[in-house]
Design a protein around this motif. Structure first.
Motif, PDB file in Angstrom:
ATOM      1  N   GLY B  39       0.827  -1.208   0.000  1.00 54.39           N
ATOM      2  CA  GLY B  39       0.000   0.000   0.000  1.00 54.39           C
ATOM      3  C   GLY B  39       0.862   1.259   0.000  1.00 54.39           C
ATOM      4  O   GLY B  39       0.481   2.288  -0.560  1.00 54.39           O
ATOM      5  N   SER B  40       2.039   1.188   0.616  1.00 58.96           N
ATOM      6  CA  SER B  40       2.943   2.341   0.610  1.00 58.96           C
ATOM      7  C   SER B  40       3.429   2.630  -0.809  1.00 58.96           C
ATOM      8  O   SER B  40       3.639   3.783  -1.180  1.00 58.96           O
ATOM      9  CB  SER B  40       4.148   2.089   1.516  1.00 58.96           C
ATOM     10  OG  SER B  40       3.733   1.800   2.829  1.00 58.96           O
ATOM     11  N   LEU B  42       1.687   2.296  -3.373  1.00 59.07           N
ATOM     12  CA  LEU B  42       0.591   3.004  -4.055  1.00 59.07           C
ATOM     13  C   LEU B  42       0.659   4.502  -3.791  1.00 59.07           C
ATOM     14  O   LEU B  42       0.307   5.308  -4.644  1.00 59.07           O
ATOM     15  CB  LEU B  42      -0.771   2.444  -3.613  1.00 59.07           C
ATOM     16  CG  LEU B  42      -1.065   1.008  -4.040  1.00 59.07           C
ATOM     17  CD1 LEU B  42      -2.463   0.604  -3.605  1.00 59.07           C
ATOM     18  CD2 LEU B  42      -0.893   0.829  -5.543  1.00 59.07           C
ATOM     19  N   PHE B  85      12.234  -3.606   5.596  1.00 61.41           N
ATOM     20  CA  PHE B  85      12.200  -2.431   4.716  1.00 61.41           C
ATOM     21  C   PHE B  85      12.874  -1.217   5.337  1.00 61.41           C
ATOM     22  O   PHE B  85      13.257  -0.287   4.647  1.00 61.41           O
ATOM     23  CB  PHE B  85      10.761  -2.086   4.315  1.00 61.41           C
ATOM     24  CG  PHE B  85       9.934  -1.386   5.359  1.00 61.41           C
ATOM     25  CD1 PHE B  85       9.325  -2.089   6.375  1.00 61.41           C
ATOM     26  CD2 PHE B  85       9.753  -0.018   5.311  1.00 61.41           C
ATOM     27  CE1 PHE B  85       8.550  -1.444   7.332  1.00 61.41           C
ATOM     28  CE2 PHE B  85       8.971   0.653   6.262  1.00 61.41           C
ATOM     29  CZ  PHE B  85       8.373  -0.075   7.276  1.00 61.41           C
ATOM     30  N   GLY B 196      -6.880  -3.741   3.937  1.00 62.78           N
ATOM     31  CA  GLY B 196      -5.768  -4.088   3.071  1.00 62.78           C
ATOM     32  C   GLY B 196      -4.846  -5.009   3.853  1.00 62.78           C
ATOM     33  O   GLY B 196      -5.156  -5.395   4.982  1.00 62.78           O
ATOM     34  N   VAL B 262      -5.322   2.679   7.037  1.00 60.47           N
ATOM     35  CA  VAL B 262      -5.672   3.214   5.722  1.00 60.47           C
ATOM     36  C   VAL B 262      -4.561   4.130   5.224  1.00 60.47           C
ATOM     37  O   VAL B 262      -4.020   3.964   4.136  1.00 60.47           O
ATOM     38  CB  VAL B 262      -7.004   3.998   5.770  1.00 60.47           C
ATOM     39  CG1 VAL B 262      -7.292   4.644   4.425  1.00 60.47           C
ATOM     40  CG2 VAL B 262      -8.144   3.066   6.159  1.00 60.47           C
ATOM     41  N   MET B 264      -2.757   7.815   4.097  1.00 61.27           N
ATOM     42  CA  MET B 264      -2.966   9.138   3.520  1.00 61.27           C
ATOM     43  C   MET B 264      -3.858   9.202   2.296  1.00 61.27           C
ATOM     44  O   MET B 264      -4.005  10.272   1.709  1.00 61.27           O
ATOM     45  CB  MET B 264      -1.609   9.742   3.181  1.00 61.27           C
ATOM     46  CG  MET B 264      -0.841   8.949   2.154  1.00 61.27           C
ATOM     47  SD  MET B 264       0.897   9.415   2.099  1.00 61.27           S
ATOM     48  CE  MET B 264       0.774  11.095   1.541  1.00 61.27           C
ATOM     49  N   GLY B 309      -0.977   3.425   9.392  1.00 64.48           N
ATOM     50  CA  GLY B 309      -1.133   4.024   8.063  1.00 64.48           C
ATOM     51  C   GLY B 309      -0.126   5.149   7.877  1.00 64.48           C
ATOM     52  O   GLY B 309       0.207   5.855   8.821  1.00 64.48           O
ATOM     53  N   THR B 335       7.421   1.046  10.952  1.00 67.55           N
ATOM     54  CA  THR B 335       7.615  -0.118  11.812  1.00 67.55           C
ATOM     55  C   THR B 335       9.084  -0.355  12.160  1.00 67.55           C
ATOM     56  O   THR B 335       9.955  -0.243  11.304  1.00 67.55           O
ATOM     57  CB  THR B 335       7.048  -1.349  11.108  1.00 67.55           C
ATOM     58  OG1 THR B 335       5.713  -1.051  10.736  1.00 67.55           O
ATOM     59  CG2 THR B 335       7.061  -2.555  12.029  1.00 67.55           C
ATOM     60  N   PHE B 375      -3.696  -3.513  -8.355  1.00 64.63           N
ATOM     61  CA  PHE B 375      -3.700  -3.351  -6.899  1.00 64.63           C
ATOM     62  C   PHE B 375      -4.278  -1.977  -6.545  1.00 64.63           C
ATOM     63  O   PHE B 375      -4.894  -1.786  -5.506  1.00 64.63           O
ATOM     64  CB  PHE B 375      -2.272  -3.514  -6.366  1.00 64.63           C
ATOM     65  CG  PHE B 375      -2.160  -3.551  -4.868  1.00 64.63           C
ATOM     66  CD1 PHE B 375      -2.969  -4.383  -4.091  1.00 64.63           C
ATOM     67  CD2 PHE B 375      -1.216  -2.771  -4.208  1.00 64.63           C
ATOM     68  CE1 PHE B 375      -2.858  -4.413  -2.704  1.00 64.63           C
ATOM     69  CE2 PHE B 375      -1.096  -2.798  -2.817  1.00 64.63           C
ATOM     70  CZ  PHE B 375      -1.918  -3.617  -2.071  1.00 64.63           C
TER      71      PHE B 375
HETATM   72  N1  LIG Z   1       3.801   2.064   9.391  1.00 65.65           N
HETATM   73  C1  LIG Z   1       4.442   1.339   8.477  1.00 65.65           C
HETATM   74  O1  LIG Z   1       5.594   1.044   8.660  1.00 65.65           O
HETATM   75  C2  LIG Z   1       3.713   0.872   7.275  1.00 65.65           C
HETATM   76  C3  LIG Z   1       4.170  -0.222   6.562  1.00 65.65           C
HETATM   77  C4  LIG Z   1       3.452  -0.681   5.472  1.00 65.65           C
HETATM   78  C5  LIG Z   1       2.321  -0.017   5.069  1.00 65.65           C
HETATM   79  N2  LIG Z   1       1.915   1.094   5.759  1.00 65.65           N
HETATM   80  C6  LIG Z   1       0.724   1.839   5.374  1.00 65.65           C
HETATM   81  O2  LIG Z   1      -0.437   1.188   5.790  1.00 65.65           O
HETATM   82  C7  LIG Z   1      -1.511   1.598   4.955  1.00 65.65           C
HETATM   83  C8  LIG Z   1      -2.254   0.406   4.423  1.00 65.65           C
HETATM   84  O3  LIG Z   1      -1.403  -0.405   3.636  1.00 65.65           O
HETATM   85  P1  LIG Z   1      -2.004  -1.576   2.764  1.00 65.65           P
HETATM   86  O4  LIG Z   1      -0.871  -2.273   2.107  1.00 65.65           O
HETATM   87  O5  LIG Z   1      -2.917  -2.375   3.578  1.00 65.65           O
HETATM   88  O6  LIG Z   1      -2.773  -0.687   1.658  1.00 65.65           O
HETATM   89  P2  LIG Z   1      -4.094  -0.902   0.788  1.00 65.65           P
HETATM   90  O7  LIG Z   1      -4.168   0.295  -0.079  1.00 65.65           O
HETATM   91  O8  LIG Z   1      -4.079  -2.241   0.155  1.00 65.65           O
HETATM   92  O9  LIG Z   1      -5.272  -0.887   1.858  1.00 65.65           O
HETATM   93  C9  LIG Z   1      -5.932   0.267   2.275  1.00 65.65           C
HETATM   94  C10 LIG Z   1      -7.373  -0.147   2.544  1.00 65.65           C
HETATM   95  O10 LIG Z   1      -8.044   0.931   3.194  1.00 65.65           O
HETATM   96  C11 LIG Z   1      -9.365   0.975   2.722  1.00 65.65           C
HETATM   97  N3  LIG Z   1      -9.937   2.290   2.967  1.00 65.65           N
HETATM   98  C12 LIG Z   1      -9.778   3.422   2.234  1.00 65.65           C
HETATM   99  N4  LIG Z   1     -10.469   4.440   2.753  1.00 65.65           N
HETATM  100  C13 LIG Z   1     -11.084   3.948   3.857  1.00 65.65           C
HETATM  101  C14 LIG Z   1     -11.964   4.527   4.825  1.00 65.65           C
HETATM  102  N5  LIG Z   1     -12.323   5.815   4.732  1.00 65.65           N
HETATM  103  N6  LIG Z   1     -12.405   3.748   5.839  1.00 65.65           N
HETATM  104  C15 LIG Z   1     -12.032   2.451   5.927  1.00 65.65           C
HETATM  105  N7  LIG Z   1     -11.212   1.836   5.035  1.00 65.65           N
HETATM  106  C16 LIG Z   1     -10.753   2.583   4.007  1.00 65.65           C
HETATM  107  C17 LIG Z   1      -9.221   0.646   1.256  1.00 65.65           C
HETATM  108  O11 LIG Z   1     -10.440   0.222   0.700  1.00 65.65           O
HETATM  109  C18 LIG Z   1      -8.158  -0.445   1.278  1.00 65.65           C
HETATM  110  O12 LIG Z   1      -8.721  -1.731   1.358  1.00 65.65           O
HETATM  111  C19 LIG Z   1      -0.876   2.442   3.869  1.00 65.65           C
HETATM  112  O13 LIG Z   1      -0.969   3.806   4.235  1.00 65.65           O
HETATM  113  C20 LIG Z   1       0.547   2.035   3.914  1.00 65.65           C
HETATM  114  O14 LIG Z   1       1.406   3.028   3.410  1.00 65.65           O
HETATM  115  C21 LIG Z   1       2.589   1.512   6.850  1.00 65.65           C
END
Ligand SMILES: NC(=O)c1ccc[n+]([C@@H]2O[C@H](COP(=O)([O-])OP(=O)(O)OC[C@H]3O[C@@H](n4cnc5c(N)ncnc54)[C@H](O)[C@@H]3O)[C@@H](O)[C@H]2O)c1
Ligand SMILES: [Zn+2]
Ligand SMILES: [Zn+2]
Lengths: 242, 394
Positions: B39-40, B42, B85, B196, B262, B264, B309, B335, B375
């Motif tokens: 998701g990052s 993306l 990562f 996600g 979710v 940004m 997120g 993380t 994706f």
């Molecule tokens: N903190 C970290 O180290 C770290 C590591 C990896 C990913 N992330 C972040 O975590 C987030 C999610 O990653 P992912 O791989 O699961 O991405 P993803 O894009 O596959 O999943 C995001 C999900 O959120 C849902 N969503 C969107 N708007 C929403 C809302 N208003 N209410 C509820 N759900 C909603 C989408 O439908 C989607 O299924 C991303 O921001 C990503 O950058 C953070």
């Protein structure tokens, strides 16, 4: 109700040769209403005026409250001041390195080591107590700064100053203190550049001063990387690019 | 070698680029066998993270075989490793405090200026991500130079498949840390925004940490169904008012902890989302945070908000009043992957955690652009894409 000051010119009065204005001017509320002196418009103008007035008063209040000359001096280093006066550029930075003071002192005092961590320095050599810093200049031309140590206290501080033969007038010092909670050593680097000699010197001094805080900051960070991890981080994928 | 490179918004290509080599003593070179789209990625694909340059190699979830090592590496040629990562030195104050993603020494000095200006302090480097975090070439490639290879990579025992352990690189520890940051007590009710990969792992982790109930929120039936299979109750935010539903489902109290998985790019047709998206489109604001705002309104008084997120910039219209008046605590962060690896590897081996269930597609590296596109735009069916650089397009 008293009429407000003469109404400012509406957009229709501005001499715009553009033929668009006539087409739309009847739809412009300001234009129309100023002609009609609609009371609502006068209220609006009054309101806007009051708002601007309040904004202006607030601006002067905030500015007055924050005026530096009213303020007693604080404990922060001079180089953190919001404004610097005088012709010298003082820059510097403090960083914590997780190594004992003695190790950092020994590394620094052997000035030749510094070419490894200082971005603009191509080479450092020491002869008869005079250190010759070769600085990367424009168009492959190098600039030389010659310095002598003016004061040193083992494991605590080193101060240096440029000699008369130097192309740039420069002063610097590094100060080492024990960091709290056993976190190693706080290293403070202060650099000062004064009016340079010659065209080239002026150019380089300007470059060094263009972003006054960058140089000390980056150099100290590279020093920290080298002493804490044994290498200097790079994102280069090939040795030739590192 | 072949590698997936970024060329601008919605423009990623598989290009031929120079092979990496050992540059610093602690480096290792990994031949990638599996790498995932996150998701990052993306956020980069959509161009909402600042600090990308054309030609950057993407990818931060990868594993493979060690093919070369520098004199300071502790790895051996031939070992199979998963690579975190986050790039961490292991010896600075932050690494010693296990705050690996805050490492002081892996972000090249000249890259730190911009990060300091934006965030006050520089943070650790990440593979295949913005130049704010080092701009290191990433893992959606045939080979990767892994710096500080004596600190990050974890050696995988023979007999465990790539797909069992690949997600140790990011999303499994991220979901785990997301749940850990939610401060879950036995029997707590936890709400998770986003189903996600990160949200799904957060659901699984929250249950493993003793949550009594987990309520998962998304709009895609297939993703909600995956959360349901893990044991969560689900809310479709397109059909249901989330605040009302969560309040009702938790006896009027609100969930004890909420997790924003979710980030940004929140979906939905809410006024704040429209405003945020306008700002993203003209490049004056990075974050669209509807889910986070909603989560803060939903959490119970004195509860915990955990934000795995990703956010990048300056958010406005932030419900600070709710946060303050309700006495809520907030925890977040990239993380600290290295902190969790041995424990999570053990749990996978013991069969306590299921890691393969979310993989919907496996593609050769050459088809990575297709993977990105789907994706991004076909989220219901494409839940997680794993790329296999060793395989050919058939
Ligand atoms: N903190 C970290 O180290 C770290 C590591 C990896 C990913 N992330 C972040 O975590 C987030 C999610 O990653 P992912 O791989 O699961 O991405 P993803 O894009 O596959 O999943 C995001 C999900 O959120 C849902 N969503 C969107 N708007 C929403 C809302 N208003 N209410 C509820 N759900 C909603 C989408 O439908 C989607 O299924 C991303 O921001 C990503 O950058 C953070
Ligand atoms: Zn990721
Ligand atoms: Zn570190």
């Amino acid at each position: 109700m008293t009429p407000a000051a003469p109404a400012p010119a509406g957009p229709g009065d501005v001499s715009v040769s553009n033929s668009v204005w006539p087409m739309y001017k009847d739809y412009l509320p300001i234009h129309r209403s100023f002609r009609n002196r609609d009371p609502a418009t006068l209220w609006l103008a009054g309101g806007l005026g009051a708002l601007l007035g309040v904004a202006a008063i607030t601006f002067y209040q905030v500015r007055g409250r924050n005026r530096v000359s009213y303020r007693p001096p604080d404990d922060a280093p001079v180089r953190a001041a919001r404004r610097q006066r005088g012709r010298a550029t003082v820059t510097g930075r403090t960083i914590t390195i997780d190594r004992p003071r003695s190790e950092i002192y020994a590394f620094w005092r052997d000035f030749g080591n510094l070419a490894r961590v200082m971005e603009n320095v191509r080479d450092v050599s020491v002869e008869d107590g005079v250190t010759r810093w070769t600085i990367r200049g424009p168009a492959e031309r190098d600039v030389t700064i010659l310095t002598t140590v003016t004061e040193e206290v083992g494991d605590e501080r080193i101060e240096w100053r440029s000699t008369d033969a130097s192309q740039i007038e420069h002063r610097g010092r590094v100060i080492l203190r024990d960091a709290p909670a056993g976190r190693g050593t706080e290293v403070t680097l202060d650099l000062e550049y004064l009016s340079p000699g010659g065209e080239l010197g002026r150019f380089v001094a300007k470059a060094l001063q263009a972003e006054p805080h960058l140089q000390a900051r980056r150099d100290l960070k590279r020093l920290k990387m080298l002493l804490e991890t044994g290498e200097i981080a790079t994102n280069a994928n090939r040795r030739s690019a590192a | 070698m072949r590698a997936l490179t970024w060329h601008g918004r919605h423009d990623v290509r598989v290009d031929t680029v120079p092979d990496p080599e050992i540059v610093n003593p602690r480096d290792a070179i990994i031949e990638v066998t599996s790498t995932a789209i996150c998701g990052s990625d993306l956020h980069l694909y959509d161009g909402v993270i600042p600090g990308m340059l054309s030609g950057d190699i993407l990818g931060h979830e990868f594993m493979g075989r060690v093919v070369d090592v520098g004199p300071g590496s502790t790895l051996k040629k031939g070992q199979r490793v998963v690579v975190p990562f986050t790039i961490s030195c292991g010896s600075c104050f932050f690494c010693k405090s296990k705050l690996y993603s805050a490492c002081d020494n892996t972000n090249p000095a000249e890259k730190q200026d911009m990060t300091e200006a934006l965030y006050g302090h520089s943070v650790s480097s990440l593979f295949g991500y913005s130049h704010l975090t080092g701009g290191y070439p990433g893992g959606q490639a045939e080979y990767v130079r892994v710096p500080f290879s004596d600190v990050g990579p974890i050696v995988i025992p023979d007999g465990m498949e790539d797909d069992d352990v690949l997600f140790l690189s990011d999303i499994l520890p991220t979901g785990w840390q997301g749940a850990e940051n939610a401060d879950i007590k036995d029997g707590d009710t936890v709400a998770v925004w986003g189903c996600g990969p990160v949200g799904l792992f957060a659901v699984q982790s929250a249950l493993a940490m003793g949550a009594g109930r987990v309520i998962a929120i998304d709009e895609f039936p297939n993703r909600l169904a995956l959360a349901g299979k893990l044991g969560a109750e689900v809310i479709d935010f397109k059909r249901t008012n989330v605040l009302e539903a969560l309040t009702e489902m938790s006896g009027g109290l609100g969930p004890d902890a909420v997790i924003d998985a979710v980030g940004m790019e929140s979906h939905g047709f809410a006024p704040d989302t429209v405003m945020d998206n306008i700002k993203q489109n003209v490049g004056i604001g990075a974050d669209s945070a509807h889910a986070l705002r909603e989560a803060i309104l939903c959490v119970r008084k004195g509860g915990t908000v955990s934000i795995p997120g990703v956010y990048g910039g300056m958010l406005d219209k932030f419900p600070l009043g709710a946060l303050m008046e309700k006495g809520v605590q907030v925890r977040s962060g990239q993380t600290h992957v290295q902190r969790y690896l041995p424990d999570l590897l053990q749990r996978i081996g013991d069969g306590d955690l299921d890691t393969q269930f979310m993989i919907s597609h496996r593609l050769p590296l050459e088809q990575a652009p297709t993977g990105y596109q789907n994706f991004r735009y076909n989220q219901n069916d494409w839940t997680k894409v794993v790329l296999k650089p060793g395989t050919q397009v058939n």
